[in-house]
Design a protein around this motif. Structure first.
Motif, PDB file in Angstrom:
ATOM      1  N   ASP A 286       0.830  -1.203   0.000  1.00 29.08           N
ATOM      2  CA  ASP A 286       0.000   0.000   0.000  1.00 29.08           C
ATOM      3  C   ASP A 286       0.867   1.257   0.000  1.00 29.08           C
ATOM      4  O   ASP A 286       0.596   2.214  -0.741  1.00 29.08           O
ATOM      5  N   ALA A 287       1.936   1.250   0.788  1.00 32.77           N
ATOM      6  CA  ALA A 287       2.836   2.410   0.835  1.00 32.77           C
ATOM      7  C   ALA A 287       3.549   2.610  -0.497  1.00 32.77           C
ATOM      8  O   ALA A 287       3.734   3.747  -0.955  1.00 32.77           O
ATOM      9  N   ALA A 288       3.944   1.512  -1.134  1.00 30.66           N
ATOM     10  CA  ALA A 288       4.625   1.614  -2.429  1.00 30.66           C
ATOM     11  C   ALA A 288       3.700   2.175  -3.506  1.00 30.66           C
ATOM     12  O   ALA A 288       4.122   2.976  -4.348  1.00 30.66           O
ATOM     13  N   VAL A 289       2.432   1.771  -3.471  1.00 31.28           N
ATOM     14  CA  VAL A 289       1.456   2.277  -4.448  1.00 31.28           C
ATOM     15  C   VAL A 289       1.248   3.777  -4.267  1.00 31.28           C
ATOM     16  O   VAL A 289       1.179   4.536  -5.243  1.00 31.28           O
ATOM     17  N   ARG A 290       1.162   4.222  -3.031  1.00 32.11           N
ATOM     18  CA  ARG A 290       0.970   5.649  -2.769  1.00 32.11           C
ATOM     19  C   ARG A 290       2.178   6.455  -3.251  1.00 32.11           C
ATOM     20  O   ARG A 290       2.028   7.539  -3.835  1.00 32.11           O
ATOM     21  N   LYS A 291       3.371   5.922  -3.033  1.00 30.15           N
ATOM     22  CA  LYS A 291       4.575   6.629  -3.492  1.00 30.15           C
ATOM     23  C   LYS A 291       4.633   6.667  -5.008  1.00 30.15           C
ATOM     24  O   LYS A 291       4.976   7.690  -5.609  1.00 30.15           O
TER      25      LYS A 291
ATOM     26  N   ASP B  11      10.062  -2.776  -8.654  1.00 27.38           N
ATOM     27  CA  ASP B  11      11.340  -2.486  -7.992  1.00 27.38           C
ATOM     28  C   ASP B  11      11.124  -1.899  -6.601  1.00 27.38           C
ATOM     29  O   ASP B  11      11.835  -2.253  -5.648  1.00 27.38           O
ATOM     30  N   GLU B  12      10.152  -1.009  -6.481  1.00 24.24           N
ATOM     31  CA  GLU B  12       9.880  -0.374  -5.192  1.00 24.24           C
ATOM     32  C   GLU B  12       9.377  -1.395  -4.169  1.00 24.24           C
ATOM     33  O   GLU B  12       9.847  -1.419  -3.017  1.00 24.24           O
ATOM     34  N   ILE B  13       8.455  -2.257  -4.576  1.00 27.34           N
ATOM     35  CA  ILE B  13       7.925  -3.262  -3.653  1.00 27.34           C
ATOM     36  C   ILE B  13       8.997  -4.287  -3.291  1.00 27.34           C
ATOM     37  O   ILE B  13       9.096  -4.719  -2.140  1.00 27.34           O
ATOM     38  N   THR B  14       9.815  -4.672  -4.266  1.00 23.96           N
ATOM     39  CA  THR B  14      10.895  -5.627  -4.000  1.00 23.96           C
ATOM     40  C   THR B  14      11.846  -5.098  -2.946  1.00 23.96           C
ATOM     41  O   THR B  14      12.252  -5.823  -2.024  1.00 23.96           O
ATOM     42  N   GLU B  15      12.195  -3.828  -3.063  1.00 24.69           N
ATOM     43  CA  GLU B  15      13.102  -3.218  -2.084  1.00 24.69           C
ATOM     44  C   GLU B  15      12.480  -3.185  -0.692  1.00 24.69           C
ATOM     45  O   GLU B  15      13.152  -3.437   0.315  1.00 24.69           O
ATOM     46  N   ARG B  16      11.191  -2.890  -0.622  1.00 27.00           N
ATOM     47  CA  ARG B  16      10.525  -2.791   0.683  1.00 27.00           C
ATOM     48  C   ARG B  16      10.355  -4.158   1.353  1.00 27.00           C
ATOM     49  O   ARG B  16      10.415  -4.270   2.574  1.00 27.00           O
ATOM     50  N   LEU B  17      10.128  -5.213   0.557  1.00 24.94           N
ATOM     51  CA  LEU B  17       9.832  -6.526   1.119  1.00 24.94           C
ATOM     52  C   LEU B  17      11.067  -7.399   1.294  1.00 24.94           C
ATOM     53  O   LEU B  17      10.969  -8.500   1.838  1.00 24.94           O
ATOM     54  N   ALA B  18      12.218  -6.918   0.849  1.00 27.84           N
ATOM     55  CA  ALA B  18      13.439  -7.726   0.945  1.00 27.84           C
ATOM     56  C   ALA B  18      13.778  -8.062   2.391  1.00 27.84           C
ATOM     57  O   ALA B  18      14.233  -9.166   2.692  1.00 27.84           O
ATOM     58  N   MET B  19      13.556  -7.123   3.308  1.00 31.36           N
ATOM     59  CA  MET B  19      13.908  -7.362   4.705  1.00 31.36           C
ATOM     60  C   MET B  19      13.059  -8.455   5.351  1.00 31.36           C
ATOM     61  O   MET B  19      13.424  -9.033   6.374  1.00 31.36           O
ATOM     62  N   ALA B  20      11.913  -8.768   4.744  1.00 31.57           N
ATOM     63  CA  ALA B  20      11.052  -9.822   5.265  1.00 31.57           C
ATOM     64  C   ALA B  20      11.258 -11.144   4.537  1.00 31.57           C
ATOM     65  O   ALA B  20      10.510 -12.104   4.771  1.00 31.57           O
ATOM     66  N   GLY B  21      12.258 -11.216   3.657  1.00 30.67           N
ATOM     67  CA  GLY B  21      12.524 -12.454   2.936  1.00 30.67           C
ATOM     68  C   GLY B  21      11.478 -12.781   1.902  1.00 30.67           C
ATOM     69  O   GLY B  21      11.268 -13.955   1.568  1.00 30.67           O
TER      70      GLY B  21
END
Length: 284
Positions: free
Chosen positions: A144-149, A181-191
Motif C-alpha cells: 500500500d505504501a509503495a502504491v501511494r509513493k 522495484d519499489e515493492i521488491t526493495e521494501r519486502l526484501a527485509m522480510a525475505g
C-alpha cells in the motif's frame, strides 16, 4: 544478519515404529510381570509424540529451541524432531494479493483511485519468521505504501501531444517496472520474493471524473479538427493547382478566395453541405 539454514529431520515412520514398540513393550511388560516400572516405556513413548510433524509440498517448518533458531525443513514428508522444538509452518507457495483501491494524488495533484495486483512468495523463512511481525500483514502495508509513493511520482495523463513525460495511463510498462522495484526493495527485509507487480485498477476519483472526461473529449475533438483542417487545406491547394493545369479557367483572387471558402466549409463542416447550382456565367 542470520539467514535461513536448511536442516533435515529424522524419518517420522521409523520413530513412529519405535513409539509403537515402546507402547506395546510397556503394556506387555506390565501384563506379564505386574511390574509398574514398565510404565516408563509408555511415558517415554508419550514424550516422543510431540516431535512428529508433516511438511506439505511447497511448505516448510521453522524449528526453534528455547528461542534459538535451529533451521528450516523444506523437504515435504513425515518427520520427527526434538519434542522441545517449536515448529512454525510457513508456506512457500506463490500467493496473489489484490490490494484495496486507495485514493491518492498523482504528481500534479489530481485525486485518483488505484490498486495493485501482487504475486509473491516467501524466499527466506528466517527473515519472514523473525525479522518482521506477521509477514503477511507486512506485505499488505508495504505494498500500500509503495502504491501511494508511485502514484505521487507520475501524472495520471498528459493532455498535450508534445509532452513526452511518462504517465500512469500511457507508460504502463515503465510504471509497472518501477512499482515492482519499489515493492521488491521494501519486502526484501522480510525475505519476500516479488514475482510480479502491476497496476490492476486506475481511474480518476469520482469528484473530478466528469470534468476530466470532458477535458479528454475536448482534447480529442481539437486533435480531430486539426487533422481535418490540415487535410482540407491540402485538398483545396491540390484542387486549385489541378484547375490551373487542366482547364482554361482563369480565377482572379476574389474567385479563388470564394472557392477556397466554399471548399473549406464543405470539407470541415459537421453536416453534409447543400449544393447551390449557379446557372449563370462564372462572373454572374
Amino acid at each position: 544478519m542470520e539467514k535461513e539454514k536448511n536442516v533435515s529431520a529424522f524419518n517420522g515412520y521409523f520413530i513412529l515404529l519405535a513409539v509403537l514398540v515402546l507402547i506395546a513393550g510397556g503394556i506387555a511388560g506390565i501384563a506379564l510381570t505386574n511390574k509398574v516400572a514398565f510404565i516408563t516405556l509408555d511415558v517415554l513413548a508419550v514424550f516422543l509424540l510431540p516431535g512428529f510433524f508433516i511438511v506439505q509440498p511447497n511448505g516448510s517448518k521453522v524449528l526453534v529451541l528455547f528461542g534459538s533458531y535451529k533451521g528450516t525443513v523444506r523437504a515435504n514428508g513425515f518427520y520427527w524432531a526434538n519434542p522441545f522444538y517449536s515448529k512454525q509452518s510457513i508456506s512457500l507457495r506463490a500467493r496473489n494479493f489484490d490490494s484495496e483501491r486507495v485514493k491518492v494524488n498523482d504528481k500534479v495533484g489530481n485525486p485518483i483511485l488505484i490498486n495493485v495486483i501482487l504475486v509473491w512468495r516467501v524466499k527466506d523463512t528466517f527473515k519472514a519468521a523473525f525479522e518482521v511481525d506477521h509477514y503477511e500483514e507486512f506485505v499488505r502495508v508495504q505494498t500500500d505504501a509503495a502504491v501511494r509513493k508511485l502514484a505521487g511520482s507520475y501524472p495520471y495523463d498528459n493532455f498535450d501531444d508534445d509532452q513526452s513525460e511518462i504517465t500512469l495511463r500511457s507508460g504502463m510498462d515503465e510504471v509497472n517496472t518501477a512499482l515492482e522495484d519499489e515493492i521488491t526493495e521494501r519486502l526484501a527485509m522480510a525475505g519476500i520474493e516479488v514475482m510480479e507487480a502491476r497496476i490492476g485498477y486506475l481511474a480518476y476519483a469520482e469528484e473530478i471524473a466528469q470534468a476530466m472526461l470532458k477535458r479528454q473529449q475536448a482534447t480529442a475533438i481539437v486533435a480531430a479538427r486539426f487533422k481535418i483542417v490540415e487535410g482540407a487545406v491540402g485538398m483545396v491547394e491540390m484542387a486549385i493547382e489541378e484547375l490551373d493545369k487542366k482547364t482554361d479557367i482563369q480565377l482572379d483572387a476574389d474567385k479563388k478566395a470564394a472557392m477556397v471558402s466554399n471548399l473549406m466549409v464543405v470539407l470541415c463542416g459537421d453536416k453534409e453541405a447543400t449544393p447551390v447550382v449557379n446557372t449563370g456565367t462564372l462572373y454572374n
